[in-house]
Scaffold this motif. Structure first.
Motif, PDB file in Angstrom:
ATOM      1  N   ASN A   1      10.467 -18.937 -14.218  1.00 48.35           N
ATOM      2  CA  ASN A   1       9.009 -19.075 -14.332  1.00 48.35           C
ATOM      3  C   ASN A   1       8.399 -19.300 -12.964  1.00 48.35           C
ATOM      4  O   ASN A   1       8.066 -20.403 -12.595  1.00 48.35           O
ATOM      5  CB  ASN A   1       8.649 -20.252 -15.235  1.00 48.35           C
ATOM      6  CG  ASN A   1       9.164 -20.079 -16.636  1.00 48.35           C
ATOM      7  OD1 ASN A   1       9.095 -18.987 -17.178  1.00 48.35           O
ATOM      8  ND2 ASN A   1       9.700 -21.130 -17.214  1.00 48.35           N
ATOM      9  N   GLY A   2       8.253 -18.247 -12.237  1.00 48.30           N
ATOM     10  CA  GLY A   2       7.655 -18.399 -10.917  1.00 48.30           C
ATOM     11  C   GLY A   2       7.077 -17.096 -10.431  1.00 48.30           C
ATOM     12  O   GLY A   2       7.372 -16.033 -10.951  1.00 48.30           O
ATOM     13  N   HIS A   3       6.249 -17.203  -9.424  1.00 51.68           N
ATOM     14  CA  HIS A   3       5.638 -16.031  -8.821  1.00 51.68           C
ATOM     15  C   HIS A   3       6.230 -15.843  -7.436  1.00 51.68           C
ATOM     16  O   HIS A   3       6.308 -16.791  -6.647  1.00 51.68           O
ATOM     17  CB  HIS A   3       4.116 -16.194  -8.721  1.00 51.68           C
ATOM     18  CG  HIS A   3       3.473 -16.328 -10.059  1.00 51.68           C
ATOM     19  ND1 HIS A   3       3.334 -15.274 -10.923  1.00 51.68           N
ATOM     20  CD2 HIS A   3       2.955 -17.407 -10.696  1.00 51.68           C
ATOM     21  CE1 HIS A   3       2.745 -15.692 -12.033  1.00 51.68           C
ATOM     22  NE2 HIS A   3       2.515 -16.977 -11.917  1.00 51.68           N
ATOM     23  N   THR A   4       6.631 -14.626  -7.125  1.00 55.70           N
ATOM     24  CA  THR A   4       7.301 -14.373  -5.856  1.00 55.70           C
ATOM     25  C   THR A   4       6.427 -14.691  -4.655  1.00 55.70           C
ATOM     26  O   THR A   4       6.933 -15.088  -3.623  1.00 55.70           O
ATOM     27  CB  THR A   4       7.777 -12.910  -5.769  1.00 55.70           C
ATOM     28  OG1 THR A   4       6.656 -12.066  -5.943  1.00 55.70           O
ATOM     29  CG2 THR A   4       8.824 -12.609  -6.802  1.00 55.70           C
ATOM     30  N   GLU A   5       5.113 -14.545  -4.799  1.00 55.80           N
ATOM     31  CA  GLU A   5       4.237 -14.805  -3.660  1.00 55.80           C
ATOM     32  C   GLU A   5       4.256 -16.280  -3.248  1.00 55.80           C
ATOM     33  O   GLU A   5       4.132 -16.606  -2.081  1.00 55.80           O
ATOM     34  CB  GLU A   5       2.785 -14.414  -3.988  1.00 55.80           C
ATOM     35  CG  GLU A   5       2.583 -12.995  -4.447  1.00 55.80           C
ATOM     36  CD  GLU A   5       2.876 -12.785  -5.932  1.00 55.80           C
ATOM     37  OE1 GLU A   5       2.587 -13.676  -6.761  1.00 55.80           O
ATOM     38  OE2 GLU A   5       3.415 -11.725  -6.268  1.00 55.80           O
ATOM     39  N   ALA A   6       4.405 -17.164  -4.209  1.00 49.29           N
ATOM     40  CA  ALA A   6       4.320 -18.587  -3.936  1.00 49.29           C
ATOM     41  C   ALA A   6       5.681 -19.254  -3.810  1.00 49.29           C
ATOM     42  O   ALA A   6       5.749 -20.406  -3.414  1.00 49.29           O
ATOM     43  CB  ALA A   6       3.514 -19.276  -5.041  1.00 49.29           C
ATOM     44  N   ASN A   7       6.734 -18.562  -4.158  1.00 44.28           N
ATOM     45  CA  ASN A   7       8.036 -19.197  -4.221  1.00 44.28           C
ATOM     46  C   ASN A   7       9.094 -18.282  -3.614  1.00 44.28           C
ATOM     47  O   ASN A   7       9.465 -17.288  -4.218  1.00 44.28           O
ATOM     48  CB  ASN A   7       8.355 -19.517  -5.687  1.00 44.28           C
ATOM     49  CG  ASN A   7       9.601 -20.342  -5.843  1.00 44.28           C
ATOM     50  OD1 ASN A   7      10.472 -20.338  -4.985  1.00 44.28           O
ATOM     51  ND2 ASN A   7       9.690 -21.039  -6.949  1.00 44.28           N
ATOM     52  N   PRO A   8       9.605 -18.646  -2.445  1.00 45.79           N
ATOM     53  CA  PRO A   8      10.603 -17.785  -1.816  1.00 45.79           C
ATOM     54  C   PRO A   8      11.878 -17.659  -2.651  1.00 45.79           C
ATOM     55  O   PRO A   8      12.560 -16.634  -2.581  1.00 45.79           O
ATOM     56  CB  PRO A   8      10.872 -18.452  -0.468  1.00 45.79           C
ATOM     57  CG  PRO A   8      10.301 -19.809  -0.556  1.00 45.79           C
ATOM     58  CD  PRO A   8       9.270 -19.807  -1.632  1.00 45.79           C
ATOM     59  N   ALA A   9      12.218 -18.654  -3.458  1.00 39.22           N
ATOM     60  CA  ALA A   9      13.406 -18.563  -4.314  1.00 39.22           C
ATOM     61  C   ALA A   9      13.233 -17.445  -5.334  1.00 39.22           C
ATOM     62  O   ALA A   9      14.170 -16.701  -5.619  1.00 39.22           O
ATOM     63  CB  ALA A   9      13.675 -19.894  -5.006  1.00 39.22           C
ATOM     64  N   CYS A  10      12.031 -17.303  -5.876  1.00 41.16           N
ATOM     65  CA  CYS A  10      11.747 -16.216  -6.828  1.00 41.16           C
ATOM     66  C   CYS A  10      11.979 -14.866  -6.176  1.00 41.16           C
ATOM     67  O   CYS A  10      12.576 -13.970  -6.774  1.00 41.16           O
ATOM     68  CB  CYS A  10      10.312 -16.296  -7.330  1.00 41.16           C
ATOM     69  SG  CYS A  10       9.969 -17.648  -8.441  1.00 41.16           S
ATOM     70  N   GLU A  11      11.495 -14.722  -4.966  1.00 37.91           N
ATOM     71  CA  GLU A  11      11.639 -13.455  -4.256  1.00 37.91           C
ATOM     72  C   GLU A  11      13.104 -13.148  -3.961  1.00 37.91           C
ATOM     73  O   GLU A  11      13.560 -12.017  -4.148  1.00 37.91           O
ATOM     74  CB  GLU A  11      10.832 -13.481  -2.958  1.00 37.91           C
ATOM     75  CG  GLU A  11      10.820 -12.168  -2.240  1.00 37.91           C
ATOM     76  CD  GLU A  11       9.884 -12.162  -1.047  1.00 37.91           C
ATOM     77  OE1 GLU A  11      10.017 -11.233  -0.235  1.00 37.91           O
ATOM     78  OE2 GLU A  11       9.033 -13.058  -0.918  1.00 37.91           O
ATOM     79  N   LEU A  12      13.849 -14.152  -3.524  1.00 40.51           N
ATOM     80  CA  LEU A  12      15.273 -13.961  -3.249  1.00 40.51           C
ATOM     81  C   LEU A  12      16.011 -13.506  -4.503  1.00 40.51           C
ATOM     82  O   LEU A  12      16.814 -12.563  -4.459  1.00 40.51           O
ATOM     83  CB  LEU A  12      15.906 -15.270  -2.758  1.00 40.51           C
ATOM     84  CG  LEU A  12      15.709 -15.654  -1.314  1.00 40.51           C
ATOM     85  CD1 LEU A  12      16.245 -17.057  -1.076  1.00 40.51           C
ATOM     86  CD2 LEU A  12      16.403 -14.663  -0.405  1.00 40.51           C
ATOM     87  N   LEU A  13      15.748 -14.165  -5.622  1.00 36.93           N
ATOM     88  CA  LEU A  13      16.446 -13.825  -6.857  1.00 36.93           C
ATOM     89  C   LEU A  13      16.016 -12.459  -7.384  1.00 36.93           C
ATOM     90  O   LEU A  13      16.850 -11.685  -7.868  1.00 36.93           O
ATOM     91  CB  LEU A  13      16.238 -14.916  -7.900  1.00 36.93           C
ATOM     92  CG  LEU A  13      16.897 -16.250  -7.553  1.00 36.93           C
ATOM     93  CD1 LEU A  13      16.502 -17.327  -8.541  1.00 36.93           C
ATOM     94  CD2 LEU A  13      18.414 -16.116  -7.475  1.00 36.93           C
TER      95      LEU A  13
END
Length: 183
Positions: free
Chosen positions: A96-108
């Motif tokens: 439950n996250g947005h890639t723009e606000a959370n680098p972990a989301c983007e990595l995954l």
């Protein structure tokens, strides 16, 4: 890595991490900078050490069909292990996250896309080898099997048995002929 894998990025606190690593917060910050950078290092370790048998099965199989059957079978075995957190850190790390606000989301997200690309590449090899017709939508088939794997991760985390996960793998392979049929 184990704490992030078990709890996910958001639910893991700095106190959880310092306790697991048996260091103080200043040492953690000095070594990794912040939670996101520590997560990136944990993810790198996860990719280098966990689930290798799943991905190693793709190039070893004689046919694309066997590669995907082995991929799903190895996924079931890996996700049901009792000596590590169940499921996949890449699939479950941040739901439950947005890639723009959370680098972990983007990595995954990038890891999941990379994994789907590995599946697509094996399918494309099957096309080149004449096992799969050129009209097959390799990208969509890859996404289908990646989605099955993600679902297996969730059900493993929910307590699914190895037999249940293998049944899911078998059901997904039952779709192979329809997915790879000439269009």
């Amino acid at each position: 890595m184990l704490v992030f894998w078990e709890k996910g990025y958001e639910a893991t606190s700095m106190a959880d991490l310092t306790a697991a690593m048996q260091i103080g917060a200043p040492s953690l910050y000095a070594a990794f900078g912040n939670k996101a950078e520590l997560f990136a290092a944990a993810l790198k370790t996860y990719k280098a050490e966990i689930g290798l048998e799943i991905w190693d099965s793709l190039p070893k199989a004689a046919t694309a069909r066997q590669a995907f059957a082995d991929f799903l079978r190895e996924t079931a075995v890996a996700y049901a292990r009792s000596d590590q957190p169940r499921g996949c850190m890449i699939a479950l790390g941040v739901l439950n996250g947005h890639t723009e606000a959370n680098p972990a989301c983007e990595l995954l997200r990038d890891c999941r896309l990379e994994n789907a690309s590995l599946l697509r590449e094996r399918l494309e090899q099957g096309v080149r080898d004449g096992e799969i017709p050129p009209s097959a939508d390799c990208q969509q088939i890859a996404y289908f099997y990646a989605t099955v794997q993600h679902g297996m991760s969730i059900t493993a985390r929910d307590g699914a048995t190895l037999a249940s996960l293998q049944s899911t793998a078998d059901a997904a392979m039952a779709a192979w002929d329809a997915l790879t049929a000439p269009r």
